[in-house]
Design a protein around this motif. Sequence first.
Motif, PDB file in Angstrom:
ATOM      1  N   HIS A  59     -83.774  18.341 -87.870  1.00  0.00           N
ATOM      2  CA  HIS A  59     -82.439  18.695 -88.361  1.00  0.00           C
ATOM      3  C   HIS A  59     -81.626  19.348 -87.235  1.00  0.00           C
ATOM      4  O   HIS A  59     -80.461  19.018 -87.032  1.00  0.00           O
ATOM      5  N   TRP A  60     -82.242  20.257 -86.509  1.00  0.00           N
ATOM      6  CA  TRP A  60     -81.577  20.938 -85.407  1.00  0.00           C
ATOM      7  C   TRP A  60     -81.159  19.927 -84.333  1.00  0.00           C
ATOM      8  O   TRP A  60     -80.047  19.976 -83.814  1.00  0.00           O
TER       9      TRP A  60
ATOM     10  N   ARG B  83     -75.996  13.385 -83.077  1.00  0.00           N
ATOM     11  CA  ARG B  83     -74.678  12.925 -83.533  1.00  0.00           C
ATOM     12  C   ARG B  83     -73.633  13.095 -82.440  1.00  0.00           C
ATOM     13  O   ARG B  83     -72.771  12.220 -82.252  1.00  0.00           O
ATOM     14  N   LEU B  84     -73.693  14.195 -81.710  1.00  0.00           N
ATOM     15  CA  LEU B  84     -72.752  14.429 -80.628  1.00  0.00           C
ATOM     16  C   LEU B  84     -72.864  13.331 -79.568  1.00  0.00           C
ATOM     17  O   LEU B  84     -71.855  12.745 -79.149  1.00  0.00           O
ATOM     18  N   TRP B  85     -74.094  13.026 -79.144  1.00  0.00           N
ATOM     19  CA  TRP B  85     -74.286  12.009 -78.105  1.00  0.00           C
ATOM     20  C   TRP B  85     -73.945  10.615 -78.605  1.00  0.00           C
ATOM     21  O   TRP B  85     -73.368   9.810 -77.871  1.00  0.00           O
ATOM     22  N   GLU B  86     -74.244  10.324 -79.867  1.00  0.00           N
ATOM     23  CA  GLU B  86     -73.874   9.018 -80.413  1.00  0.00           C
ATOM     24  C   GLU B  86     -72.367   8.845 -80.416  1.00  0.00           C
ATOM     25  O   GLU B  86     -71.848   7.776 -80.082  1.00  0.00           O
TER      26      GLU B  86
ATOM     27  N   ARG C  16     -67.579   6.339 -77.919  1.00  0.00           N
ATOM     28  CA  ARG C  16     -66.312   6.413 -77.181  1.00  0.00           C
ATOM     29  C   ARG C  16     -66.425   5.713 -75.832  1.00  0.00           C
ATOM     30  O   ARG C  16     -65.497   5.036 -75.387  1.00  0.00           O
ATOM     31  N   LEU C  17     -67.581   5.867 -75.179  1.00  0.00           N
ATOM     32  CA  LEU C  17     -67.790   5.189 -73.899  1.00  0.00           C
ATOM     33  C   LEU C  17     -67.785   3.674 -74.099  1.00  0.00           C
ATOM     34  O   LEU C  17     -67.171   2.942 -73.316  1.00  0.00           O
ATOM     35  N   ASP C  18     -68.452   3.184 -75.132  1.00  0.00           N
ATOM     36  CA  ASP C  18     -68.453   1.750 -75.418  1.00  0.00           C
ATOM     37  C   ASP C  18     -67.028   1.233 -75.633  1.00  0.00           C
ATOM     38  O   ASP C  18     -66.647   0.191 -75.094  1.00  0.00           O
TER      39      ASP C  18
END
Length: 111
Positions: free
Chosen positions: A77-78, A84-87, A92-94
């Motif tokens: 969970h942590w 989620r942040l990296w996804e 956005r990069l994609d």
Amino acid sequence: MNTIFSALGEPNRLHIVELLRDGPLSVGDIAEKLHMSQPLASKHLRILSEAGLVDVQPIANRRLYKLRPQSLQAIDHWLGAFRRLWESRFDRLDAYLEDMQAKESPEGGKF
């Protein structure tokens, strides 16, 4: 959460958790598999137990140790917030890369 990470920060304890991933083991089995003394294995198991990572089940004169799924779910969970942040950043990069490819393509579309 700090207690969990502190417990897992010691390589022998991390190895114990990895061993217990396959199922419950006795102190003697853990000590044998990790080539350590039984008192040292017991010490590490006590710390893992205090951190909430393992449960102990007494059976006759043996104690079987097993992972506590709740503590591992807490870690998951942590980590989920970071996942989620990296996804989001990769999405956005994609989108940015697709936009750049569209601008570079002679037809104005994707390759």
